[in-house]
Write a protein that holds these residues in place. Structure first.
Motif, short mmCIF file in Angstrom:
data_model
loop_
_atom_site.label_atom_id
_atom_site.label_comp_id
_atom_site.label_asym_id
_atom_site.label_seq_id
_atom_site.Cartn_x
_atom_site.Cartn_y
_atom_site.Cartn_z
N MET A 117 0.83 -1.22 0.00
CA MET A 117 0.00 0.00 0.00
C MET A 117 0.86 1.26 0.00
O MET A 117 0.53 2.25 -0.65
CB MET A 117 -0.94 -0.01 1.20
CG MET A 117 -2.02 -1.05 1.07
SD MET A 117 -3.29 -0.84 2.31
CE MET A 117 -4.25 -2.33 2.00
N SER A 131 -4.63 2.56 -2.32
CA SER A 131 -5.77 2.15 -1.49
C SER A 131 -6.36 3.36 -0.79
O SER A 131 -5.71 4.41 -0.70
CB SER A 131 -5.32 1.17 -0.42
OG SER A 131 -4.57 0.16 -1.00
N ALA A 135 -8.10 1.84 4.33
CA ALA A 135 -7.46 0.54 4.10
C ALA A 135 -5.99 0.61 4.49
O ALA A 135 -5.43 -0.33 5.07
CB ALA A 135 -7.61 0.14 2.63
N GLN A 136 -5.35 1.74 4.20
CA GLN A 136 -3.92 1.90 4.56
C GLN A 136 -3.77 1.87 6.08
O GLN A 136 -2.84 1.26 6.61
CB GLN A 136 -3.39 3.23 4.01
CG GLN A 136 -3.23 3.22 2.50
CD GLN A 136 -2.63 4.52 1.98
OE1 GLN A 136 -1.70 5.06 2.54
NE2 GLN A 136 -3.20 5.03 0.90
#
Ligand SMILES: N[C@@H](CCC(=O)N[C@@H](CS)C(=O)NCC(=O)O)C(=O)O
Length: 224
Positions: A117, A131, A135-136
């Motif tokens: 990521m 992302s 999400a990260q």
């Protein structure tokens, strides 16, 4: 015809950002620790050749040829080479294996997800799309959980099993990616662990050879 000796396969060239971190390095380091001679062979990185896919079905590196035995997966290669050396203390093979698998399947699984990521956010043209921030953050928290658990273990001993073993080579090589991104800062025991391991002369020799390999590939490309 019988093949003799050790051959370690890596790529012929990789982009600048990957150098020092291609996974052939952990095997070079191990080979320096145990004093085994080896030769390097290279595959193209962009186009996976039939010769490469014939010995690494996923088209990755490293691959090791040891006589007639051909092995892929850095953990399997590391365990194989460590057999009957000081890196695999007698009677502790099961625990060493446990820690090699923990490095790859628990820590690297989380740190690798996070790293992908980070790279996608930095180089979306090569690794994208980036992302979402949520999400990260999720990936960062998962990695953090793994690092926190390891931190408490390395706070009370220098090496995973007390003495330095092949499991430390694999674990430290996994943590180097995290350290290079500045994400080990609030883990003093892990920071010390990586510093201790990377100060070993075998690490230095392996890194010199690893980097010389990429310099050689640059020189070859420049010569046309
Ligand atoms: N689980 C494998 C991972 C190997 C791996 O990801 N190798 C990278 C280089 S560090 C690679 O070849 N990447 C190219 C690709 O996946 O196509 C191992 O530990 O050997």
């Amino acid at each position: 015809m019988k093949e003799n000796g050790l051959t370690l396969y890596t790529y012929g060239w990789v982009p600048e950002f990957a150098r020092a971190f291609v996974r052939d390095f952990r095997i070079r380091w191990l080979l320096e620790e145990i004093g085994r001679d080896y030769r390097i062979a290279a595959f193209p990185v962009l186009e996976k050749s039939p010769a490469h896919l014939a010995i690494q079905p996923f088209g990755q590196v490293p691959v090791l040829r040891d006589g007639d035995l051909v092995l892929f997966e850095s953990g399997a290669i590391a365990l194989h080479l460590a057999e009957a050396t000081d890196l695999m203390p007698e009677g502790r093979r099961a625990e060493v294996t446990q820690w090699v698998l923990a490095a790859l399947n628990t820590v690297e699984l989380a740190s690798g997800g996070w790293m992908n990521m980070v790279l996608a956010a930095r180089m979306p043209e090569a690794f994208g799309p980036a992302s979402t921030p949520e999400a990260q953050e999720f990936a960062r928290q998962l990695m953090r959980q793994r690092l926190d658990a390891l931190e408490s273990i390395l706070a009370v001993r220098d090496w995973l099993l007390g003495d330095f073993t092949v499991a430390d080579i694999v674990m430290v090589d996994v943590l180097r990616f995290v350290a290079a991104e500045g994400a080990l800062g609030d883990h003093p025991a892990l920071t010390g662990y990586v510093a201790r391991a990377t100060a070993r002369p075998a690490f230095g020799r392996a890194m010199e050879d690893h980097m010389a390999h990429w310099d050689g590939s640059d020189a070859e490309q420049a010569a046309g």
